[in-house]
Motif scaffolding. Structure first.
Motif, PDB file in Angstrom:
ATOM      1  N   LYS A 113       8.379  -8.500   8.802  1.00  6.44           N
ATOM      2  CA  LYS A 113       7.995  -7.253   9.487  1.00  6.44           C
ATOM      3  C   LYS A 113       8.175  -6.047   8.574  1.00  6.44           C
ATOM      4  CE  LYS A 113       9.005  -8.825  14.167  1.00  6.44           C
ATOM      5  NZ  LYS A 113       9.957  -8.791  15.282  1.00  6.44           N
ATOM      6  N   GLN A 114       9.248  -6.063   7.784  1.00  2.00           N
ATOM      7  CA  GLN A 114       9.484  -4.952   6.854  1.00  2.00           C
ATOM      8  C   GLN A 114       8.353  -4.875   5.830  1.00  2.00           C
ATOM      9  OE1 GLN A 114      13.444  -4.741   5.197  1.00  2.00           O
ATOM     10  NE2 GLN A 114      12.695  -3.782   3.340  1.00  2.00           N
ATOM     11  N   ILE A 115       7.973  -6.016   5.290  1.00  5.57           N
ATOM     12  CA  ILE A 115       6.880  -6.071   4.314  1.00  5.57           C
ATOM     13  C   ILE A 115       5.593  -5.538   4.942  1.00  5.57           C
ATOM     14  CG2 ILE A 115       5.403  -7.667   3.008  1.00  5.57           C
ATOM     15  CD1 ILE A 115       8.147  -7.423   1.740  1.00  5.57           C
ATOM     16  N   VAL A 116       5.238  -6.080   6.092  1.00  2.00           N
ATOM     17  CA  VAL A 116       3.997  -5.701   6.766  1.00  2.00           C
ATOM     18  C   VAL A 116       4.020  -4.229   7.148  1.00  2.00           C
ATOM     19  CG1 VAL A 116       2.578  -6.076   8.825  1.00  2.00           C
ATOM     20  CG2 VAL A 116       3.509  -8.039   7.580  1.00  2.00           C
ATOM     21  N   SER A 117       5.141  -3.765   7.653  1.00  3.59           N
ATOM     22  CA  SER A 117       5.242  -2.375   8.096  1.00  3.59           C
ATOM     23  C   SER A 117       5.001  -1.396   6.957  1.00  3.59           C
ATOM     24  CB  SER A 117       6.616  -2.135   8.719  1.00  3.59           C
ATOM     25  OG  SER A 117       6.781  -0.782   9.053  1.00  3.59           O
ATOM     26  N   LEU A 118       5.712  -1.586   5.858  1.00  5.56           N
ATOM     27  CA  LEU A 118       5.573  -0.641   4.747  1.00  5.56           C
ATOM     28  C   LEU A 118       4.192  -0.729   4.106  1.00  5.56           C
ATOM     29  CD1 LEU A 118       6.942   1.553   3.081  1.00  5.56           C
ATOM     30  CD2 LEU A 118       7.553  -0.223   1.454  1.00  5.56           C
ATOM     31  N   PHE A 119       3.734  -1.948   3.838  1.00  5.85           N
ATOM     32  CA  PHE A 119       2.428  -2.088   3.195  1.00  5.85           C
ATOM     33  C   PHE A 119       1.291  -1.609   4.102  1.00  5.85           C
ATOM     34  CE2 PHE A 119       4.276  -5.593   0.354  1.00  5.85           C
ATOM     35  CZ  PHE A 119       4.590  -4.678  -0.622  1.00  5.85           C
ATOM     36  N   SER A 120       1.409  -1.825   5.404  1.00  9.09           N
ATOM     37  CA  SER A 120       0.346  -1.350   6.302  1.00  9.09           C
ATOM     38  C   SER A 120       0.307   0.176   6.305  1.00  9.09           C
ATOM     39  CB  SER A 120       0.529  -1.887   7.720  1.00  9.09           C
ATOM     40  OG  SER A 120       1.685  -1.348   8.333  1.00  9.09           O
ATOM     41  N   HIS A 121       1.472   0.792   6.269  1.00 13.68           N
ATOM     42  CA  HIS A 121       1.498   2.257   6.250  1.00 13.68           C
ATOM     43  C   HIS A 121       0.829   2.793   4.984  1.00 13.68           C
ATOM     44  CE1 HIS A 121       2.817   6.231   7.387  1.00 13.68           C
ATOM     45  NE2 HIS A 121       3.236   6.411   6.147  1.00 13.68           N
ATOM     46  N   ILE A 122       1.140   2.174   3.851  1.00 12.19           N
ATOM     47  CA  ILE A 122       0.572   2.645   2.588  1.00 12.19           C
ATOM     48  C   ILE A 122      -0.926   2.353   2.510  1.00 12.19           C
ATOM     49  CG2 ILE A 122       0.590   2.333   0.085  1.00 12.19           C
ATOM     50  CD1 ILE A 122       3.612   1.731   0.326  1.00 12.19           C
ATOM     51  N   TYR A 123      -1.321   1.135   2.822  1.00 12.13           N
ATOM     52  CA  TYR A 123      -2.721   0.743   2.671  1.00 12.13           C
ATOM     53  C   TYR A 123      -3.628   1.296   3.758  1.00 12.13           C
ATOM     54  CZ  TYR A 123      -2.301  -2.554  -1.187  1.00 12.13           C
ATOM     55  OH  TYR A 123      -2.118  -3.123  -2.419  1.00 12.13           O
ATOM     56  N   LEU A 124      -3.146   1.384   4.983  1.00 15.06           N
ATOM     57  CA  LEU A 124      -4.022   1.688   6.108  1.00 15.06           C
ATOM     58  C   LEU A 124      -3.936   3.127   6.586  1.00 15.06           C
ATOM     59  CD1 LEU A 124      -3.463  -1.649   8.043  1.00 15.06           C
ATOM     60  CD2 LEU A 124      -5.096  -1.144   6.210  1.00 15.06           C
ATOM     61  N   SER A 125      -3.085   3.918   5.973  1.00  8.32           N
ATOM     62  CA  SER A 125      -2.973   5.326   6.325  1.00  8.32           C
ATOM     63  C   SER A 125      -4.144   6.111   5.729  1.00  8.32           C
ATOM     64  CB  SER A 125      -1.658   5.880   5.777  1.00  8.32           C
ATOM     65  OG  SER A 125      -1.610   7.273   5.888  1.00  8.32           O
ATOM     66  N   ASP A 126      -4.462   7.213   6.332  1.00  2.91           N
ATOM     67  CA  ASP A 126      -5.490   8.092   5.766  1.00  2.91           C
ATOM     68  C   ASP A 126      -4.966   8.875   4.567  1.00  2.91           C
ATOM     69  OD1 ASP A 126      -7.509   7.337   7.505  1.00  2.91           O
ATOM     70  OD2 ASP A 126      -6.995   8.868   8.982  1.00  2.91           O
TER      71      ASP A 126
END
Length: 168
Positions: free
Chosen positions: A93-106
Motif C-alpha cells: 500500500k505504501q508503494i502504491v500510494s506514493l507512486f500513484s500520487h507522483i504518477y497520477l497527480s496533475d
C-alpha cells in the motif's frame, strides 16, 4: 501541429467560416487525444513500476476504464484472479500510494520529504525505493530521514548525510 502540416498555412484566411470551425474542433480533439495518450502512458509506467515490486501480483492498465487492476500471478486453472487495493500488505500500500500520487497527480514537479521510508518495506524494496522515486521525471528532489542502512544502499549513497554533519 499535425493540422497545420496538412493545411497550407499561407491560405488560412481563405478558409470558410465553416472550415475554420471544423479546424478549431479538430484541433481541440487532437489536443485532447494527446493529453489522453500522455495520461495513459503515466498510468502504464505506474503499473509497471508497481508490478516490478510485487512478485505475486501484476498491475494491469485497463484502457477501457482508464484505470488499473491488480492480477494475482497464480496459474491455477488459468483462471485470472484480482485483488483490491484494500487487500494489499502495508508495504504494498505504501508503494502504491506514493507512486500513484507522483504518477497520477496533475502536478509535474515534486520535492519529496519522507520520514522513515523503510517502514513496512522489505530490505530489497528499501534498497530501491528512493532510487526509483528519484528516476521519475517529475521528482525534482528527495529528502528522507531513516534508521535503515539499506535505504541509501544504492546510487543515492553519495548524497546521504549523517545528522552529525549538521551540528555546529
Amino acid at each position: 501541429n499535425i493540422i497545420m502540416g496538412l493545411i497550407d498555412t499561407k491560405n488560412l484566411d481563405e478558409l470558410t467560416d465553416y472550415n475554420k470551425i471544423i479546424l478549431h474542433y479538430f484541433t481541440k480533439l487532437l489536443d485532447f487525444q494527446e493529453d489522453l495518450d500522455r495520461k495513459s502512458q503515466k498510468i502504464r509506467e505506474f503499473c509497471q513500476l508497481c508490478s516490478d515490486y510485487m512478485s505475486d501480483k501484476k498491475f494491469i492498465f485497463d484502457s477501457q476504464t482508464f484505470g488499473f487492476k491488480i492480477e494475482l500471478n497464480e496459474n491455477n486453472n488459468n483462471e485470472k484472479k484480482y485483488v483490491d487495493l484494500k487487500d494489499l500488505s502495508s508495504g504494498e500500500k505504501q508503494i502504491v500510494s506514493l507512486f500513484s500520487h507522483i504518477y497520477l497527480s496533475d502536478q509535474n514537479r515534486f520535492f519529496i520529504l519522507i520520514d522513515e521510508p523503510e517502514l513496512s518495506l522489505s530490505v530489497p524494496w528499501q534498497t530501491r525505493f528512493l532510487f526509483d522515486i528519484s528516476q521519475i521525471d517529475s521528482c525534482k528532489g528527495i529528502m528522507a530521514v531513516t534508521h535503515s542502512p539499506f535505504i541509501y544502499d544504492n546510487d543515492l549513497s553519495q548524497y546521504a548525510r549523517g545528522i552529525g554533519e549538521f551540528e555546529y
